[in-house]
Design an enzyme around this catalytic site. Structure first.
Site, short mmCIF file in Angstrom:
data_model
loop_
_atom_site.label_atom_id
_atom_site.label_comp_id
_atom_site.label_asym_id
_atom_site.label_seq_id
_atom_site.Cartn_x
_atom_site.Cartn_y
_atom_site.Cartn_z
N GLY A 44 0.77 -1.15 -0.04
CA GLY A 44 0.03 -0.04 -0.03
C GLY A 44 0.99 1.30 -0.04
O GLY A 44 2.11 1.12 0.47
N GLN A 49 3.05 9.86 1.60
CA GLN A 49 4.11 9.36 1.75
C GLN A 49 5.15 9.91 0.54
O GLN A 49 6.53 9.59 0.57
CB GLN A 49 4.33 7.84 1.60
CG GLN A 49 3.46 7.40 3.00
CD GLN A 49 3.53 6.01 2.82
OE1 GLN A 49 2.44 5.31 2.45
NE2 GLN A 49 4.36 5.07 3.54
N CYS A 97 6.03 0.05 7.40
CA CYS A 97 5.58 0.90 6.61
C CYS A 97 6.90 1.40 5.77
O CYS A 97 7.86 1.62 6.53
CB CYS A 97 5.17 2.21 7.67
SG CYS A 97 4.61 3.53 6.66
N LEU A 98 6.43 1.72 4.68
CA LEU A 98 7.66 2.13 3.81
C LEU A 98 8.42 3.52 4.26
O LEU A 98 9.80 3.96 3.83
CB LEU A 98 7.32 2.50 2.43
CG LEU A 98 6.71 1.23 1.38
CD1 LEU A 98 6.21 1.81 0.25
CD2 LEU A 98 7.97 0.25 1.45
N HIS A 139 -4.46 1.18 7.70
CA HIS A 139 -3.11 1.63 7.70
C HIS A 139 -2.90 2.80 6.81
O HIS A 139 -2.34 3.60 7.25
CB HIS A 139 -1.91 0.41 7.34
CG HIS A 139 -0.61 0.86 7.41
ND1 HIS A 139 0.28 0.41 8.33
CD2 HIS A 139 0.20 1.66 6.77
CE1 HIS A 139 1.34 1.19 8.08
NE2 HIS A 139 1.31 1.72 6.88
N GLU A 140 -3.56 2.65 5.65
CA GLU A 140 -3.21 3.70 4.32
C GLU A 140 -4.10 4.96 4.84
O GLU A 140 -3.67 6.04 4.75
CB GLU A 140 -3.35 3.06 3.13
CG GLU A 140 -2.60 2.01 2.64
CD GLU A 140 -1.19 2.44 2.94
OE1 GLU A 140 -0.71 3.48 2.78
OE2 GLU A 140 -0.27 1.30 3.22
N HIS A 143 -2.53 7.22 7.14
CA HIS A 143 -1.52 8.18 6.79
C HIS A 143 -2.39 9.62 6.31
O HIS A 143 -1.68 10.72 6.36
CB HIS A 143 -0.93 7.72 5.51
CG HIS A 143 0.17 6.77 5.73
ND1 HIS A 143 1.49 7.14 6.33
CD2 HIS A 143 0.40 5.46 5.30
CE1 HIS A 143 2.15 6.13 6.53
NE2 HIS A 143 1.69 5.10 5.71
CO CO Z 1 2.59 3.31 5.85
#
Ligand code: CO
Length: 185
Positions: A44, A49, A97-98, A139-140, A143
């Site tokens: 995702g 991000q 998470c990236l 989760h997304e 953000h």
């Molecule tokens: Co994330």
């Protein structure tokens, strides 16, 4: 690919803004977000991000298909999403998470999420997602609200990893994809 902003970057803390069909070069941004997600091996990616504070995230859950049947062939774009309800049992799952490379921690979330969203043509939908799909969406979505998964850890747990998180924001971490570090000297 687009560089991914690391924890500590102000864009990750902002509430993201809704967009309309007039948003410039939206299709191009979505294409680049997919490339970036695949390059960095994520399931995702949310627009904040990649330093765009807009209500857009993408999901490709297929890497989870062996363990979660609902992940088979699940690839989707969410624009202007709004979570209407979270329900069911809370369950723990090890998240990463990236924007927080090298950190994986168990996070508790509700199993079912009812969400309204638009696709890339600004058609509206209302769906309920469960299992790993519900998990990734929550989760997304976080953000877009300025929340990272590490913000959902207990204060004790977060205190234990604070040193590592500070190092990540300074760029003192091994990564395999392009990133922007807010506190790099
Ligand atoms: Co994330």
């Amino acid at each position: 690919m687009l560089p991914i902003v690391a924890i500590g970057h102000p864009t990750l803390k902002k509430k993201a803004a809704q967009i309309g069909p007039d948003y410039p070069d939206l299709k191009d941004l979505i294409d680049k977000m997919f490339e970036t997600m695949y390059e960095s091996k994520g399931v995702g990616l949310a627009a904040p991000q990649v330093n765009k504070s807009i209500r857009l995230f993408i999901v490709d859950a297929r890497p989870y298909a062996d363990d979660f049947p609902e992940a088979k062939e699940f690839v989707k774009i969410f624009i202007n999403p709004y979570i209407l309800n979270e329900s069911g049992e809370e369950w723990m799952f090890n998240e990463g998470c990236l924007s927080v490379p090298g950190i994986n921690e168990d996070v508790s979330r509700f199993s079912d999420v009812e969400i309204e969203y638009m696709d890339e043509n600004f058609q509206s939908y209302k769906e309920t997602y469960k299992g790993i799909i519900g998990r990734i969406i929550q989760h997304e979505y976080d953000h877009l609200e300025g929340t990272l998964f590490v913000d959902r850890l207990s204060p004790l747990k977060k205190a234990l990893i604070r040193g590592k998180l500070n190092k990540i924001s300074k760029g003192e971490v091994d990564i395999t994809y392009r990133m922007i570090f807010p506190n790099k000297k």
